[in-house]
Structures are given as C-alpha cells and as structure tokens.
Write a protein that holds these residues in place. Structure first.
Motif, PDB file in Angstrom:
ATOM      1  N   VAL A 298       0.866  -1.183   0.000  1.00 39.25           N
ATOM      2  CA  VAL A 298       0.000   0.000   0.000  1.00 39.25           C
ATOM      3  C   VAL A 298       0.906   1.237   0.000  1.00 39.25           C
ATOM      4  CG1 VAL A 298      -1.766   1.276   1.251  1.00 39.25           C
ATOM      5  CG2 VAL A 298      -1.809  -1.242   1.219  1.00 39.25           C
ATOM      6  N   ILE A 299       0.680   2.142  -0.942  1.00 39.45           N
ATOM      7  CA  ILE A 299       1.548   3.303  -1.120  1.00 39.45           C
ATOM      8  C   ILE A 299       0.752   4.564  -0.834  1.00 39.45           C
ATOM      9  CG2 ILE A 299       3.040   4.537  -2.734  1.00 39.45           C
ATOM     10  CD1 ILE A 299       3.404   1.928  -4.214  1.00 39.45           C
ATOM     11  N   SER A 300       1.325   5.435  -0.041  1.00 34.22           N
ATOM     12  CA  SER A 300       0.665   6.693   0.298  1.00 34.22           C
ATOM     13  C   SER A 300       0.937   7.736  -0.779  1.00 34.22           C
ATOM     14  CB  SER A 300       1.154   7.191   1.655  1.00 34.22           C
ATOM     15  OG  SER A 300       2.559   7.409   1.630  1.00 34.22           O
ATOM     16  N   GLY A 301       0.175   8.812  -0.727  1.00 32.45           N
ATOM     17  CA  GLY A 301       0.314   9.885  -1.699  1.00 32.45           C
ATOM     18  C   GLY A 301      -0.507   9.633  -2.949  1.00 32.45           C
ATOM     19  N   THR A 302      -0.620  10.670  -3.766  1.00 33.14           N
ATOM     20  CA  THR A 302      -1.354  10.561  -5.036  1.00 33.14           C
ATOM     21  C   THR A 302      -0.481   9.883  -6.072  1.00 33.14           C
ATOM     22  OG1 THR A 302      -2.548  12.602  -4.537  1.00 33.14           O
ATOM     23  CG2 THR A 302      -2.567  11.840  -6.823  1.00 33.14           C
ATOM     24  N   PRO A 303      -0.923   8.782  -6.637  1.00 28.55           N
ATOM     25  CA  PRO A 303      -0.074   8.059  -7.597  1.00 28.55           C
ATOM     26  C   PRO A 303      -0.080   8.735  -8.963  1.00 28.55           C
ATOM     27  CG  PRO A 303      -2.174   6.950  -7.388  1.00 28.55           C
ATOM     28  CD  PRO A 303      -2.212   8.083  -6.402  1.00 28.55           C
ATOM     29  N   PRO A 304       0.912   8.428  -9.791  1.00 29.75           N
ATOM     30  CA  PRO A 304       0.903   8.931 -11.168  1.00 29.75           C
ATOM     31  C   PRO A 304      -0.244   8.309 -11.950  1.00 29.75           C
ATOM     32  CG  PRO A 304       3.061   8.076 -10.528  1.00 29.75           C
ATOM     33  CD  PRO A 304       2.103   7.644  -9.493  1.00 29.75           C
ATOM     34  N   SER A 305      -0.524   8.893 -13.093  1.00 28.77           N
ATOM     35  CA  SER A 305      -1.542   8.321 -13.965  1.00 28.77           C
ATOM     36  C   SER A 305      -1.048   6.992 -14.537  1.00 28.77           C
ATOM     37  CB  SER A 305      -1.873   9.291 -15.102  1.00 28.77           C
ATOM     38  OG  SER A 305      -0.703   9.556 -15.874  1.00 28.77           O
ATOM     39  N   LYS A 306      -1.985   6.187 -15.001  1.00 32.04           N
ATOM     40  CA  LYS A 306      -1.616   4.904 -15.608  1.00 32.04           C
ATOM     41  C   LYS A 306      -0.770   5.163 -16.854  1.00 32.04           C
ATOM     42  CE  LYS A 306      -5.843   2.688 -13.955  1.00 32.04           C
ATOM     43  NZ  LYS A 306      -7.074   1.948 -14.329  1.00 32.04           N
ATOM     44  N   ARG A 307       0.248   4.312 -17.028  1.00 33.72           N
ATOM     45  CA  ARG A 307       1.166   4.558 -18.139  1.00 33.72           C
ATOM     46  C   ARG A 307       2.017   3.345 -18.441  1.00 33.72           C
ATOM     47  NH1 ARG A 307       4.298   9.494 -16.066  1.00 33.72           N
ATOM     48  NH2 ARG A 307       2.243   9.899 -15.201  1.00 33.72           N
ATOM     49  N   ARG A 308       2.638   3.375 -19.607  1.00 39.46           N
ATOM     50  CA  ARG A 308       3.677   2.424 -19.979  1.00 39.46           C
ATOM     51  C   ARG A 308       4.639   3.119 -20.925  1.00 39.46           C
ATOM     52  NH1 ARG A 308      -0.460  -1.380 -23.206  1.00 39.46           N
ATOM     53  NH2 ARG A 308      -0.289  -0.570 -25.319  1.00 39.46           N
ATOM     54  N   ALA A 309       5.740   2.443 -21.251  1.00 40.16           N
ATOM     55  CA  ALA A 309       6.808   3.005 -22.091  1.00 40.16           C
ATOM     56  C   ALA A 309       7.486   4.187 -21.421  1.00 40.16           C
ATOM     57  CB  ALA A 309       6.281   3.409 -23.468  1.00 40.16           C
ATOM     58  N   HIS A 310       7.471   4.224 -20.081  1.00 40.89           N
ATOM     59  CA  HIS A 310       8.138   5.254 -19.311  1.00 40.89           C
ATOM     60  C   HIS A 310       9.514   4.752 -18.880  1.00 40.89           C
ATOM     61  CE1 HIS A 310       5.819   2.531 -16.785  1.00 40.89           C
ATOM     62  NE2 HIS A 310       6.727   2.734 -15.832  1.00 40.89           N
ATOM     63  N   THR A 311      10.211   5.537 -18.065  1.00 42.31           N
ATOM     64  CA  THR A 311      11.509   5.129 -17.527  1.00 42.31           C
ATOM     65  C   THR A 311      11.518   5.359 -16.026  1.00 42.31           C
ATOM     66  OG1 THR A 311      12.396   7.321 -18.058  1.00 42.31           O
ATOM     67  CG2 THR A 311      12.816   5.544 -19.632  1.00 42.31           C
ATOM     68  N   ALA A 312      12.415   4.654 -15.322  1.00 45.61           N
ATOM     69  CA  ALA A 312      12.536   4.772 -13.873  1.00 45.61           C
ATOM     70  C   ALA A 312      13.994   4.576 -13.486  1.00 45.61           C
ATOM     71  CB  ALA A 312      11.650   3.754 -13.159  1.00 45.61           C
ATOM     72  N   CYS A 313      14.538   5.486 -12.658  1.00 42.99           N
ATOM     73  CA  CYS A 313      15.932   5.437 -12.220  1.00 42.99           C
ATOM     74  C   CYS A 313      16.008   5.667 -10.717  1.00 42.99           C
ATOM     75  CB  CYS A 313      16.781   6.481 -12.940  1.00 42.99           C
ATOM     76  SG  CYS A 313      16.895   6.246 -14.726  1.00 42.99           S
ATOM     77  N   LEU A 314      16.931   4.995 -10.063  1.00 40.64           N
ATOM     78  CA  LEU A 314      17.102   5.088  -8.609  1.00 40.64           C
ATOM     79  C   LEU A 314      18.172   6.111  -8.262  1.00 40.64           C
ATOM     80  CD1 LEU A 314      16.435   3.883  -5.767  1.00 40.64           C
ATOM     81  CD2 LEU A 314      18.341   2.289  -6.172  1.00 40.64           C
TER      82      LEU A 314
END
Length: 527
Positions: A298-314
């Motif tokens: 369970v994640i708090s805060g407002t989530p991003p909109s649904k999506r794909r073909a995005h990127t994610a970096c740590l």
C-alpha cells in the motif's frame, strides 16, 4: 529333516516368482509432459500386487503355507480374500480398474489441488488445464498402484504457469565446428567484439518490451510479450554461467505486462506501470529475489496516472519516473517514489506535465524549486531511455507517436531544472537501450524512424558528443524493445523485436579495452 527341508523348498519355490518389490509412486515433475503425438493411453497400465511382507523370508513362507493349508473359512474371511485377490496384478486380457474421476477422466484436464499462489486459479479453485499421464507411473519397470477414491490425494508440486514456454532443458552447446562455421574477420585485442552467448538451462520464451535488471551476476527478466500475448513470468539468467532458470514465484503475482519498469532496490525488484493491449496500469509490485515472493504494498500519496513506455531510475532512496504514455497522449511529468522502506513507500510529483495548470505539487506557490515547471521542458514522449549520473537524469530519444526524437535532455533532481543539450550531430532513436559505462552512454539498437538498427553509439558525457566505434565479430540483427545489462566488462543484449520476429537469443558485446571506461567515476555533466 532332509525330507522336511525338501518339502519346504518345494513350497517356497513357486512363490519366488510372485514376489513384487515394494515401490513408491513417483510424482511427475511440472515439466514432465508427454509428447502430443503420443496418446496417454498408449502404454499398458498395471496395478500393483499385494505388498511384500516385512517378516523374514522363511517365516513369511511358513505363514503362507499355513494360509494355504487352511480350508475352513467363514464368509467374512472369504470376502476379504476375494477383495485381496481383486487388487493383485491382472493377467493378460484382464481389464484395468477404472480410476476415480477425481484423478483423471479420459484425457481431460486434471483438477489440481494446488494452484499457483496468488493467482486467480488458486483463489477460485479453478481447473488447471495441464495434461498429465493417466496414471502416476514409477520410473522403474514395476507399475504404480492406482489411487482409490478413499485415499488421501498426494501433494503435487505447483503446476507451471500456462504462459511458460514448454520445452526441454537446454544443455550447454558443444564448441562449434570450425569447418562448418562461416568466416569471421579477426579482431584486435583492443577492439570491441560481438558474439552470441552459448546459453543453456531452462526453456524460455521469446520476449520484447520486457525488463532486464541485474543484481550481482544474475539478470532478472520479467514480463514482456511475444507475437501473441503478454506474460507475467520471471526468468533468471546467470551472466557468469550463461544459464537460464525459471524460479517458482509466489505471492501477489502481477498481471501480464509489457513496457513497464523494474528497478533494483537492494535485493528487491520494484515494478511500476506497464500494460497489455489497450489496458494501462499504475500499480507497484515488489519481488523479493531471496524467496521469490511478490507483494503489492500500500503506497501513500497521489499516484501517477496509468502509463507504460516510461523510464525509472534510482537515486538516493528515490525512484524517479519520467514520461511514457497513457493510451491517449504522451507524458513528460516526473514523479518520485520514496523507497527508503519498501513496505512504506510514497509518491510525490516532482515536475508536473506541460499541460498542468497547477503551480506547485504541494500547493505552495512560494516553492522556489517548482520554478522548473515555468522553464522549457522536453516534449512528451515514451520508449525513450533515462540514466542517472549523480543527481542528473539524462533523457535521450523516444517518440510521441508521430515523431522519433533525437534530442538529449538533463534533469537535475536536486534543483528540479530541465536543460537541453545542444549536440550538432545526433541520431533519432526509439525503443533502444542506453547503458552507463564510466563516462560514456552506450546506446544499442532501436528504431531510427525508418528501420530497426543494430548500431552501437557512444555519447561522451563529458563533452556531450556522439561517437561511433568499429565493432568486430558477428552483431545481432537490427532490433528494438530489447534489454541490455552491463556485467563483468560485457554488455548482454537479451531478446527484442525487428517488426516481424520476436527474439529469444542473448548477444554479448565484449568491451575489451573500453571496459576501462567503467573506472572513470569522477566527472561532472555541465550543460
């Protein structure tokens, strides 16, 4: 005494041919499937005779002789002896007892008492349509014993997912025959070199738009699709042994996905977004690579909109998500997922999309850091690449559905400022991969707006100039939607798609002298 011994030997010898060794019913493994062209009832199935007595041989014989000599039996004893006789091995021409419907009926599916944990079939008790032999057979020449309806069902292993590729275990291939192989030009010791990896291990399906994430020497492949459907499988490729394995996963298993992101946080993999066909998601799943258990926190805060073909970096306990598409339009917003504790994660909007009219993600108009939204931004896009160098997020290429981009952007996650990089000569790319090797960004493959490519381009992150090098060996065919991982001075390229074929191969780019690039760790990006 001699006459008694002879009589005992005479009474004992006929019984030698009737002794049957004790045996266990061997459970077939999940991958032990019968070939489709061999019917399941093609082999005669026999039932097991009476179990072997645990008494010593001579005592057992004497007790048998006593039973033989007994002529007066009450009706109850006769009925018991008849029931025992019915369980003995049938002779030629005798009919085989019919198995209970709970085990198998004809060649239909088997109702498995154990389904994959967390799957809809497991929660609803649905029938798993896995073909199994009509009778559980022993691997020895002695036939197995049929299970009666009153017998407690055996605990069977979890059936493999129906989307997994069915095939045989691949052994390590032998060395190629130099007489049959075509000639490959020799390469200098300092030159980079392409070769196809001689892989072995578990069968795996061809994939595109999957994720490839390295933890140690293991490369974890999740999801993706072939030419027909998407998958939710996890494969592990050992980059040292070139060995494929297919672990059994449990927990809250994600739905089949493609074009999602997967980020390593310690020994855990954090998966976000993705989709399948017209469906898009914004869910977050976590896979523990120690016990291969999925969870959906369970994640708090407002989530991003649904999506794909995005990127994610740590970067510093935060996963920064940029861009993608939601099925209606392309996106260029930036979100941060706090992963300092993967059991208590939270979302925060860092840079709003260009169409947003809000002045601050927190509602505070005096937030000076939010001035980035009043500055120039990259166009909304998906199927781009993003790499984190220090606090700088480097964005290259991508597409908005109509244009294939060639620009390079840098987003400073500390100052929240976007800056465009002016490069005189650049190359359009989408669905490519970009991997940091020291102070260089290695871009492999992708689509240039006209066709799929197998080029390797190097972006010097110090002077922000493109460079192309001569690469020897036999390169992979042009492709996009593949995955690339750096390990042990090698770049591993897994899977991909060329517009017609979905690939399941693994190619290796030996960096050779260019592997020393990874020793360059102190440099800054000034744009």
């Amino acid at each position: 005494m001699a006459d008694q011994r002879k009589s005992l030997d005479k009474t004992r010898s006929p019984l030698k041919t009737k002794f049957v060794r004790s045996q266990k019913i061997m459970q077939p493994s999940p991958t032990d499937t019968r070939s489709e062209d061999i019917p399941e009832d093609s082999e005669p199935v026999h039932t097991k005779g009476p179990s072997r007595s645990q008494t010593p041989g001579h005592l057992s014989t004497k007790s048998t002789d006593k039973r033989k000599g007994s002529t007066s039996k009450d009706p109850r004893s006769r009925s018991q002896s008849q029931s025992q006789a019915s369980t003995r091995s049938p002779i030629a021409g005798a009919s085989v007892p019919k198995l209970p419907a709970s085990i198998n009926e004809g060649n239909g599916p088997i109702t498995s008492p154990i389904a994959r944990e967390g799957s809809p079939a497991g929660s609803a008790g649905l029938v798993v349509g896995e073909r199994r032999p009509g009778v559980l057979r022993s691997t020895s020449a002695i036939a197995g014993k049929p299970i009666s309806s009153t017998t407690t069902p055996l605990t069977t292993p979890k059936p493999p997912s129906q989307s997994k590729k069915i095939g045989n275990h691949a052994y390590f291939p032998p060395p190629p025959d130099t007489k049959e192989e075509h000639d490959v030009l020799p390469a200098p010791a300092s030159g980079m070199y392409w070769s196809r990896a001689p892989t072995s291990g578990a069968p795996h399906t061809a994939l595109r738009a999957h994720t490839t994430t390295a933890i140690g020497s293991n490369i974890y492949i999740f999801g993706g699709c072939d030419s027909r459907s998407c998958f939710d499988e996890v494969y592990v490729f050992d980059a040292d042994a070139f060995y494929w394995s297919s672990p059994l996963v449990t927990g809250d298993i994600p739905v089949p996905l493609r074009a999602m992101t997967c980020t390593a946080v310690g020994k855990k993999l954090v998966v976000f977004g993705g989709g399948d066909g017209p469906i898009y998601y914004n869910d977050v799943y976590v896979l523990d690579t120690v016990n291969f258990r999925w969870s959906k926190p369970v994640i708090s805060g407002t989530p991003p909109s649904k999506r794909r073909a995005h990127t994610a970096c740590l970067y510093r306990n935060g996963i920064y998500v940029f861009g993608g598409g939601d099925g209606v339009r392309a996106l260029n917003d930036v979100w941060r997922l706090d992963v300092s504790d993967v059991t208590k994660m939270s979302w925060k909007l860092i840079s709003a999309p260009s169409s947003s009219t809000s002045s601050s993600p927190t509602g505070d108009r005096s937030d000076l850091k939010f001035r980035a939204d009043r500055e120039v931004k990259p166009k909304a896009r998906g199927y781009h690449t993003a790499n984190m160098v220090g606090s700088k997020l480097i964005i290259f290429g991508g597409s908005d559905g109509g244009e294939c981009f060639r620009d390079v952007w840098v987003f400073d996650v500390d100052t929240l400022l976007w800056k465009s990089v002016n490069i005189p000569v650049s190359y359009p790319r989408l669905s490519h991969t970009a991997t940091i090797v020291g102070s260089y960004l290695f871009v492999i493959g992708g689509h240039d707006g006209v066709e799929y490519s197998n080029e390797v381009m190097l972006l010097n992150l110090v002077n922000m100039q493109w460079d192309k090098r001569i690469i020897y060996g036999e390169p992979p065919s042009g492709r996009g939607y593949h995955g690339t991982v750096l390990h042990d001075s090698r770049l591993f390229v897994i899977g991909g798609f060329d517009g017609v074929t979905v690939f399941e191969d693994v190619y290796i780019l030996e960096l050779a002298v260019h592997a020393y690039y990874s020793q360059i760790s102190h440099y800054t990006i000034d744009v």
